[in-house]
Design an enzyme around this catalytic site. Structure first.
Site, PDB file in Angstrom:
ATOM      1  N   GLY A  12      -6.097 -18.905 -10.333  1.00  0.00           N
ATOM      2  CA  GLY A  12      -5.036 -18.521 -11.275  1.00  0.00           C
ATOM      3  C   GLY A  12      -4.686 -17.050 -11.209  1.00  0.00           C
ATOM      4  O   GLY A  12      -4.459 -16.406 -12.252  1.00  0.00           O
ATOM      5  N   PHE A  16      -2.398 -13.604 -16.536  1.00  0.00           N
ATOM      6  CA  PHE A  16      -2.596 -12.312 -17.204  1.00  0.00           C
ATOM      7  C   PHE A  16      -4.011 -11.760 -16.971  1.00  0.00           C
ATOM      8  O   PHE A  16      -4.187 -10.630 -16.488  1.00  0.00           O
ATOM      9  CB  PHE A  16      -2.313 -12.520 -18.700  1.00  0.00           C
ATOM     10  N   ILE A  17      -5.017 -12.552 -17.298  1.00  0.00           N
ATOM     11  CA  ILE A  17      -6.399 -12.057 -17.198  1.00  0.00           C
ATOM     12  C   ILE A  17      -6.822 -11.934 -15.732  1.00  0.00           C
ATOM     13  O   ILE A  17      -7.416 -10.930 -15.320  1.00  0.00           O
ATOM     14  CB  ILE A  17      -7.371 -12.988 -17.966  1.00  0.00           C
ATOM     15  N   TYR A 169      -5.746 -27.485 -27.037  1.00  0.00           N
ATOM     16  CA  TYR A 169      -6.217 -26.389 -26.170  1.00  0.00           C
ATOM     17  C   TYR A 169      -7.704 -26.120 -26.430  1.00  0.00           C
ATOM     18  O   TYR A 169      -8.506 -26.010 -25.494  1.00  0.00           O
ATOM     19  CB  TYR A 169      -5.391 -25.126 -26.422  1.00  0.00           C
ATOM     20  N   LYS A 173     -10.786 -26.490 -23.624  1.00  0.00           N
ATOM     21  CA  LYS A 173     -11.704 -25.424 -23.225  1.00  0.00           C
ATOM     22  C   LYS A 173     -13.157 -25.832 -23.482  1.00  0.00           C
ATOM     23  O   LYS A 173     -14.056 -25.505 -22.713  1.00  0.00           O
ATOM     24  CB  LYS A 173     -11.388 -24.127 -23.983  1.00  0.00           C
ATOM     25  N   VAL A 201      -6.776 -12.498 -26.134  1.00  0.00           N
ATOM     26  CA  VAL A 201      -6.848 -11.373 -25.199  1.00  0.00           C
ATOM     27  C   VAL A 201      -5.516 -10.617 -25.174  1.00  0.00           C
ATOM     28  O   VAL A 201      -4.474 -11.185 -24.861  1.00  0.00           O
ATOM     29  CB  VAL A 201      -7.219 -11.865 -23.783  1.00  0.00           C
TER      30      VAL A 201
HETATM   31  P1  NDP Z   1      -2.082 -17.272 -18.151  1.00  0.00           P
HETATM   32  O1  NDP Z   1      -1.218 -18.386 -18.668  1.00  0.00           O
HETATM   33  O2  NDP Z   1      -1.496 -15.941 -17.995  1.00  0.00           O
HETATM   34  O3  NDP Z   1      -2.733 -17.712 -16.774  1.00  0.00           O
HETATM   35  C1  NDP Z   1      -3.161 -19.027 -16.524  1.00  0.00           C
HETATM   36  C2  NDP Z   1      -3.287 -19.229 -15.034  1.00  0.00           C
HETATM   37  O4  NDP Z   1      -3.639 -20.601 -14.771  1.00  0.00           O
HETATM   38  C3  NDP Z   1      -1.977 -18.987 -14.284  1.00  0.00           C
HETATM   39  O5  NDP Z   1      -2.263 -18.531 -12.988  1.00  0.00           O
HETATM   40  C4  NDP Z   1      -1.362 -20.384 -14.239  1.00  0.00           C
HETATM   41  O6  NDP Z   1      -0.411 -20.544 -13.208  1.00  0.00           O
HETATM   42  C5  NDP Z   1      -2.615 -21.201 -13.969  1.00  0.00           C
HETATM   43  N1  NDP Z   1      -2.442 -22.603 -14.399  1.00  0.00           N
HETATM   44  C6  NDP Z   1      -2.295 -23.039 -15.659  1.00  0.00           C
HETATM   45  N2  NDP Z   1      -2.186 -24.384 -15.687  1.00  0.00           N
HETATM   46  C7  NDP Z   1      -2.259 -24.795 -14.399  1.00  0.00           C
HETATM   47  C8  NDP Z   1      -2.210 -26.070 -13.774  1.00  0.00           C
HETATM   48  N3  NDP Z   1      -2.043 -27.194 -14.492  1.00  0.00           N
HETATM   49  N4  NDP Z   1      -2.326 -26.140 -12.414  1.00  0.00           N
HETATM   50  C9  NDP Z   1      -2.468 -24.987 -11.684  1.00  0.00           C
HETATM   51  N5  NDP Z   1      -2.539 -23.762 -12.227  1.00  0.00           N
HETATM   52  C10 NDP Z   1      -2.430 -23.656 -13.565  1.00  0.00           C
HETATM   53  O7  NDP Z   1      -3.310 -17.256 -19.130  1.00  0.00           O
HETATM   54  P2  NDP Z   1      -4.455 -16.183 -19.367  1.00  0.00           P
HETATM   55  O8  NDP Z   1      -4.567 -15.264 -18.235  1.00  0.00           O
HETATM   56  O9  NDP Z   1      -4.286 -15.666 -20.715  1.00  0.00           O
HETATM   57  O10 NDP Z   1      -5.721 -17.152 -19.381  1.00  0.00           O
HETATM   58  C11 NDP Z   1      -6.621 -17.238 -18.282  1.00  0.00           C
HETATM   59  C12 NDP Z   1      -7.858 -17.975 -18.737  1.00  0.00           C
HETATM   60  O11 NDP Z   1      -8.402 -17.321 -19.853  1.00  0.00           O
HETATM   61  C13 NDP Z   1      -7.618 -19.421 -19.164  1.00  0.00           C
HETATM   62  O12 NDP Z   1      -8.727 -20.175 -18.738  1.00  0.00           O
HETATM   63  C14 NDP Z   1      -7.594 -19.330 -20.685  1.00  0.00           C
HETATM   64  O13 NDP Z   1      -7.979 -20.538 -21.294  1.00  0.00           O
HETATM   65  C15 NDP Z   1      -8.646 -18.256 -20.901  1.00  0.00           C
HETATM   66  N6  NDP Z   1      -8.544 -17.555 -22.173  1.00  0.00           N
HETATM   67  C16 NDP Z   1      -7.421 -16.823 -22.454  1.00  0.00           C
HETATM   68  C17 NDP Z   1      -7.330 -16.150 -23.659  1.00  0.00           C
HETATM   69  C18 NDP Z   1      -6.153 -15.309 -24.004  1.00  0.00           C
HETATM   70  O14 NDP Z   1      -6.029 -14.923 -25.175  1.00  0.00           O
HETATM   71  N7  NDP Z   1      -5.275 -14.965 -23.058  1.00  0.00           N
HETATM   72  C19 NDP Z   1      -8.419 -16.247 -24.663  1.00  0.00           C
HETATM   73  C20 NDP Z   1      -9.556 -17.009 -24.228  1.00  0.00           C
HETATM   74  C21 NDP Z   1      -9.602 -17.636 -23.033  1.00  0.00           C
HETATM   75  P3  NDP Z   1       1.123 -20.058 -13.467  1.00  0.00           P
HETATM   76  O15 NDP Z   1       1.107 -18.551 -13.413  1.00  0.00           O
HETATM   77  O16 NDP Z   1       1.855 -20.669 -12.334  1.00  0.00           O
HETATM   78  O17 NDP Z   1       1.524 -20.572 -14.801  1.00  0.00           O
END
Ligand code: NDP
Length: 346
Positions: A12, A16-17, A169, A173, A201
């Site tokens: 991914g 963002f992260i 969601y 998780k 985050v």
């Molecule tokens: P983003 O939505 O910015 O990033 C998610 C990433 O996962 C992207 O690269 C997205 O691709 C990819 N993705 C999502 N769904 C699919 C799918 N079905 N198939 C393939 N790729 C997929 O989220 P964050 O960076 O915020 O989150 C990253 C992780 O951190 C996640 O696991 C989230 O649960 C966890 N998290 C985030 C928090 C937050 O507040 N941000 C808090 C706690 C945990 P694309 O860019 O194409 O959409």
């Protein structure tokens, strides 16, 4: 660790992260990164930004496909020293909770774990981006006698999960993280495992111009939406949670790679403070450029949130990590200032 660069498989990377994780890994000059992306266009933004020979991006179209990672692990398996599995859908609504949240979260986590066991004989550490969502029981969050810590698990049921997106969601998780710990016990593995469990985050985007988009990733959108309010507008204050800065979250993903034994079998709670929309507004209204331009709400009314909620005890995590977390005020200010600047320069 030898002087030779180690290879991290990071899922991914368009997220963002994960972009912050990639930045810290590449900036350290200790790692090569193989990142996964489902969109070629977004992948190009990432490669154009990093311009690094140490970065390779491969296509993983759909995490819900249990074999999604196999072809890349067959190809790169021998090279992979570490895995950071950050990809997972994050949103508050979905038409089909099972397909949108649960299948990609669970199949993604189990698929990559099994591919690692099968095809990555040199893997040393597997880090999963979990969430506070897999620890917090929302029915106990207003009980001031309740304590959540690194051993807590969210007991949310499947029925509740299927009834609304937020719980869907949370459930996705919880199941995904549990599945990883279960596989760790069931399979004969030689690598260590750590879960990173952040609250909401916040913080700047790695790519400055990305902050000017009309909507941002789900968590930064909390701030982006408030920046679009009008003075005098009423803002919802019926929810709150825990927050942390993305730069600290990214760093926490990398510490286990540098100190595998220290972090093995740990769940790390990344949280610096309680947030609510009013608290956000109070911080935002303190930024001179925003004064008089956005909603004000009822200043000060969320100053005491922490005293009216369950306790989050992440002493163990903070001791393990050993660094001070960026305060909420700075995190919110940095998020907002970057958005404002990016919008002006569009
Ligand atoms: P983003 O939505 O910015 O990033 C998610 C990433 O996962 C992207 O690269 C997205 O691709 C990819 N993705 C999502 N769904 C699919 C799918 N079905 N198939 C393939 N790729 C997929 O989220 P964050 O960076 O915020 O989150 C990253 C992780 O951190 C996640 O696991 C989230 O649960 C966890 N998290 C985030 C928090 C937050 O507040 N941000 C808090 C706690 C945990 P694309 O860019 O194409 O959409």
């Amino acid at each position: 660790m030898s002087n030779e660069k180690q290879t991290v498989f990071l899922t991914g990377i368009t997220g963002f992260i994960a972009q912050h994780i990639a930045k810290q890994l590449l900036d350290s000059k200790k790692f090569k990164v193989i990142g996964t992306a489902r969109s070629e266009e977004k992948a190009k933004h990432v490669t154009d930004y990093f311009k690094s020979d140490d970065l390779t991006i491969v296509s993983v179209k759909e995490l819900g496909d249990p074999t999604a990672f196999d072809e890349h692990f067959i190809k790169f398996g021998n090279e992979i020293d570490y895995i950071i599995h950050a990809a997972s859908p994050f949103a508050a609504v979905a038409d089909d909770i099972e397909k949108f949240f649960i299948e990609p979260a669970v199949n993604g986590a189990t698929g990559i774990f099994k591919a690692a066991v099968k095809y990555a004989p040199n893997l040393k550490h597997f880090v999963i981006t979990a969430s506070l969502a897999s620890m917090i029981d929302v029915t106990k969050d207003k009980d001031i006698t309740h304590v959540f810590n690194e051993n807590s698990w969210n007991p949310v049921s499947r029925d509740v999960a299927l009834s609304n997106g937020v719980m869907g969601y949370f459930y996705s998780k919880t199941l995904a993280e549990k599945a990883v710990w279960d596989l760790q016990k069931e399979l004969d593995i030689k690598f260590n495992v750590t879960a990173i469990n952040p609250g909401l985050v916040l913080g700047p985007q790695v790519i400055n111009s990305a902050a000017g988009a009309s909507s941002l990733n789900h968590s930064c959108e909390f701030i982006n939406k408030l920046l679009k309010t009008e003075p005098g507008e009423k803002v919802a204050t019926n929810f709150d949670g825990l927050a942390v800065d993305v730069r600290d979250v990214a760093r926490a993903h990398i510490e286990p790679l540098l100190n595998s034994e220290k972090f093995k079998d740990q769940r790390l709670i990344l949280s610096v403070a309680r947030f609510g929309n009013q608290l956000f507004l109070d911080i935002l209204n303190g930024i001179p450029e925003l004064k008089g331009k956005i909603a004000v709400g009822h200043p000060g009314t969320e100053d005491n949130l922490e005293a009216t909620r369950a306790v989050i005890d992440n002493t163990k995590t903070n001791e393990l990590l050993g660094y001070n977390l960026i305060p909420l005020k700075q995190s919110v200010e940095d998020t907002a200032k970057q958005i404002v600047k990016a919008k002006v320069s569009i």
